[in-house]
Structures are given as C-alpha cells and as structure tokens.
Design a protein around this motif. Structure first.
Motif: not given
Length: 128
Positions: A70-78
C-alpha cells in the motif's frame, strides 16, 4: 495566506498532470508497541529490518508486510491519529501479522505494555 494556498494548488495540479498521485491514504489498523529488547525482537534489538539504527525518542513504526504493497515502505512518513507529528516506517514485522503496526517506544517496556493493543487510524501520502 490566500496567495500561498493558490500556489500550493497550482503545484498539486501540475504534479497530478505529470503522473504524481498526491492523495492521502488512510487505514484503520491494529497498533501495538515494541521496544529495543532482545525478548521482543532478535539478537540485534537496535537494528531495524532495513538496517536503520533505532534509538529511544525516535518516532518510528514497524509495519506488517501486507502494508508494504500500500506504499508503507522504508522511510515513508505516517501520521497516527491521536499522536503529534509523524512517524517513519523503519521496520517490518513478522510475516504472520496482517493490517498491523508496532509503535517504537525505545526501551520503555512499561509504557509499551500500558499501550497494549489498540485500533488506530494511520495516514500517509504515496509519492507516485
């Protein structure tokens, strides 16, 4: 302020014409907490799945592997509803977990236990 919002609108419009998807995503997930403890991780409790070094005070999360798609990969801001600021995806969870995040709580085992397991809404923006 009006002028600034106008410019932001122009930039977002141009980016959408160039193929960039800017839409914010949201999802309700189960959230638990984890610490830099060998009992909770492995023999390298301060090293995350992608090699990042975890330190108390960092705003970091681990994600279940189904969320990577879903795009929640390494370094993704949440963003996590109920928390200030943003968290970075720095770790991956065991393959057995689905639709789940772990919030990093440094070495504070008591705080992590008190958090327990809760449903939260997370927000992120896919760059493409």
């Amino acid at each position: 302020m009006m002028k600034s919002n106008f410019h932001i609108g122009i930039v977002l419009t141009l980016m959408s014409f160039m193929g960039f998807a800017i839409a914010e995503q949201s999802l309700t997930v189960t959230a638990s907490a984890y610490t830099s403890s060998i009992r909770e991780t492995d023999s390298t409790p301060n090293e995350a799945a992608w090699g990042d070094k975890l330190k108390p005070g960092m705003k970091s999360i681990a994600v279940s592997r189904d969320l990577l798609k879903l795009g929640l990969t390494h370094q993704q801001e949440v963003r996590i509803k109920g928390f200030e600021g943003t968290f970075r995806v720095l770790d991956k969870m065991n393959k057995r977990w689905k639709k789940k995040i772990d919030i990093y709580m440094g070495k504070d085992v008591k705080k992590a236990r008190e958090w327990g397991k809760q449903q939260v809404v997370i927000y992120w923006t896919n760059d493409k």
